[in-house]
Write an enzyme that holds these catalytic residues in place. Structure first.
Site, PDB file in Angstrom:
ATOM      1  N   ARG A  46       0.650  -0.968   0.376  1.00  0.00           N
ATOM      2  CA  ARG A  46       0.047  -0.067  -0.545  1.00  0.00           C
ATOM      3  C   ARG A  46       1.170   1.447   0.509  1.00  0.00           C
ATOM      4  NH1 ARG A  46      -1.629   1.464   5.058  1.00  0.00           N
ATOM      5  NH2 ARG A  46      -2.002  -0.564   5.386  1.00  0.00           N
ATOM      6  N   TYR A  98     -18.437  17.537 -12.419  1.00  0.00           N
ATOM      7  CA  TYR A  98     -18.718  15.819 -12.552  1.00  0.00           C
ATOM      8  C   TYR A  98     -19.109  15.603 -11.740  1.00  0.00           C
ATOM      9  CZ  TYR A  98     -17.948  10.673 -12.540  1.00  0.00           C
ATOM     10  OH  TYR A  98     -17.907   9.374 -12.686  1.00  0.00           O
ATOM     11  N   ASP A 170      -9.441  19.908 -12.104  1.00  0.00           N
ATOM     12  CA  ASP A 170      -9.933  18.914 -12.973  1.00  0.00           C
ATOM     13  C   ASP A 170      -8.668  19.546 -14.011  1.00  0.00           C
ATOM     14  OD1 ASP A 170     -10.718  16.337 -13.974  1.00  0.00           O
ATOM     15  OD2 ASP A 170     -12.104  16.828 -12.518  1.00  0.00           O
ATOM     16  N   LYS A 195      -9.906   8.400 -17.946  1.00  0.00           N
ATOM     17  CA  LYS A 195     -10.623   8.773 -19.423  1.00  0.00           C
ATOM     18  C   LYS A 195      -9.150   8.430 -20.490  1.00  0.00           C
ATOM     19  CE  LYS A 195     -13.744   8.919 -16.523  1.00  0.00           C
ATOM     20  NZ  LYS A 195     -13.870   9.722 -16.031  1.00  0.00           N
TER      21      LYS A 195
HETATM   22  C1  LIG Z   1     -14.640  10.405 -14.821  1.00  0.00           C
HETATM   23  C2  LIG Z   1     -14.107  11.270 -13.847  1.00  0.00           C
HETATM   24  C3  LIG Z   1     -14.143  12.313 -12.798  1.00  0.00           C
HETATM   25  C4  LIG Z   1     -14.045  10.999 -12.455  1.00  0.00           C
HETATM   26  O1  LIG Z   1     -13.502   9.615 -11.981  1.00  0.00           O
HETATM   27  P1  LIG Z   1     -13.825   8.265 -11.767  1.00  0.00           P
HETATM   28  O2  LIG Z   1     -12.288   7.933 -12.593  1.00  0.00           O
HETATM   29  O3  LIG Z   1     -14.728   7.922 -12.600  1.00  0.00           O
HETATM   30  O4  LIG Z   1     -13.711   8.086 -10.233  1.00  0.00           O
HETATM   31  C5  LIG Z   1     -13.794  13.108 -11.748  1.00  0.00           C
HETATM   32  N1  LIG Z   1     -13.594  14.232 -13.272  1.00  0.00           N
HETATM   33  C6  LIG Z   1     -14.378  14.368 -14.566  1.00  0.00           C
HETATM   34  C7  LIG Z   1     -14.413  15.074 -14.895  1.00  0.00           C
HETATM   35  C8  LIG Z   1     -14.622  12.639 -14.782  1.00  0.00           C
HETATM   36  O5  LIG Z   1     -14.883  13.483 -16.007  1.00  0.00           O
END
Ligand SMILES: *Cc1c(COP(=O)(O)O)cnc(C)c1O
Length: 380
Positions: A46, A98, A170, A195
């Site tokens: 971890r 998001y 983000d 993504k």
């Molecule tokens: C998908 C997404 C998240 C969350 O991420 P996960 O990997 O699904 O937990 C946060 N911010 C944006 C802009 C996203 O597209």
């Protein structure tokens, strides 16, 4: 080094034991210690994992940051970020983030004494006006999901510095290929590596990147203390994927741009949203802070019937949540990604029932356009 060179090499050296060119998957939970009190520096999975470290260093380099802290999902990273604040603190959020971010902060963490204000960050005056005595952080997502509204990153970092606040961006939608928030003075970048960074729709992952020693120390501590770490195999998959990030993003953008232009000329949609279109209200800001416009296109078809016709009949676009993979996806934000946002809140920010979001993949663009043409209702 150039972006592609860094993407392929940063954070990775041939394995010292065998010379393996690709960083191995260190699939182990623990490490043998030489003698009592003398370890190799690696003690427990971890806390330490070499595959994970390679990934963290790789993405940190691509984001022009010093440190990457990897998590098991984007939301685990979003959650860990709140370890930088405490009960009674106030956080300014750009509205229209998001859906899962809204759910975690507004519907859950608020119960632990954290205060959130949701503001239209496309005008940074709204951020300044929202600052209170107990404000500690500004969190923006740019461009936003799914309305593709931009926030001026330089202005945010200046407001944050002037008021002694932590600034967070983000950067999932642009990926480090098109935008590097740290270079505008933002303190911490967040990614859902699920993504574009992974890009093959086969991993869930998250990452925080910073060059600030103090924030790094606290986030590294919580990574180990709360334990939301990714598996070595998932880290290896993302590391494999970042090697092709540059070529994938170029193709995503070329396709998205062509698709957006086609859509706006087609007459099928009431409104097409893409930062690369000249009629996007923040096209100039997009050119200033991004090196490209990304692979996401949203369109309002004016009625739920028209939207449904597209959503239910496309064949190459797959109806699914998520984005940023090599294959094209289509989604209905109001009932899918943003279902946890109350209807009034949704409509306020433009997420109507007739809005459709396209994650334009890297297939042949002619096929994608044909696919759409077969199912859309065009005005005569
Ligand atoms: C998908 C997404 C998240 C969350 O991420 P996960 O990997 O699904 O937990 C946060 N911010 C944006 C802009 C996203 O597209």
């Amino acid at each position: 080094m150039g972006f592609s060179t860094d993407a392929i090499h940063a954070g990775q050296i041939p394995d010292p034991t065998t010379g393996a060119v690709i960083t191995p998957i260190y699939q182990t939970s623990t490490y043998a210690q030489h003698e009592l009190g003398k370890s190799t520096g690696y003690e427990y999975g971890r806390t330490h994992n070499l595959t994970r470290q390679a990934l963290e260093n790789n993405i940190a380099t691509l984001e022009k940051g010093k440190y990457g802290i990897a998590f098991a999902s984007g939301l685990a990273a979003t959650h860990a970020l709140m370890s930088l604040v405490k009960a009674g603190d106030h956080i300014i959020m750009s509205s229209n983030v998001y859906g899962g971010t809204y759910r975690l902060y507004e519907l859950k963490l608020k119960n632990y004494g954290l205060e959130y204000s949701w503001v239209d960050a496309s005008d940074t005056v709204n951020i300044e006006n929202a600052i209170r005595k107990n404000t500690k952080m500004i969190f923006v997502e740019t461009p936003t999901n799914p309305m593709l509204i931009l926030t001026d990153l330089k202005a945010v970092s200046e407001i944050a510095k002037k008021n002694n606040l932590i600034s967070v961006c983000d950067n999932t939608f642009m990926s480090p290929y098109f935008q590097n928030p740290l270079t505008f003075g933002i303190d911490i970048v967040l990614h859902s590596t699920t993504k574009y960074l992974n890009g093959h729709s086969d991993v869930i992952g998250g990452m925080l990147i910073t060059s600030n020693e103090k924030y790094h120390e606290r986030l590294r501590y919580i990574q180990n203390a709360a334990g939301g770490v990714p598996s070595p195999f998932d880290c290896w998959l993302i590391l494999r994927s970042t090697k092709t990030l540059a070529v994938r993003m170029k193709q995503h953008e070329e396709n998205a741009r062509a698709f957006a232009v086609f859509l706006s000329k087609s007459g099928a949609a009431k409104k097409v949203i893409y930062p690369g279109l000249k009629d996007h209200p923040q096209h100039e800001l997009a050119k200033k802070q991004m090196r490209g416009f990304g692979g996401m296109v949203s369109a309002d078809f004016g009625s739920i019937e028209k939207a449904k016709k597209v959503l239910n009949n496309v064949k190459i676009f797959t109806l699914a949540e998520s984005l940023g993979g090599v294959e094209s996806l289509i989604c209905h934000p109001a009932s899918m990604t943003h279902a946890s946002v109350p209807k009034e809140e949704r409509e306020k920010i433009g997420i109507t029932d007739s809005l459709v979001r396209f994650s334009v993949g890297i297939e042949d663009i002619e096929d994608l356009i044909e696919d759409f043409k077969k199912c859309a209702i065009f005005k005569t």
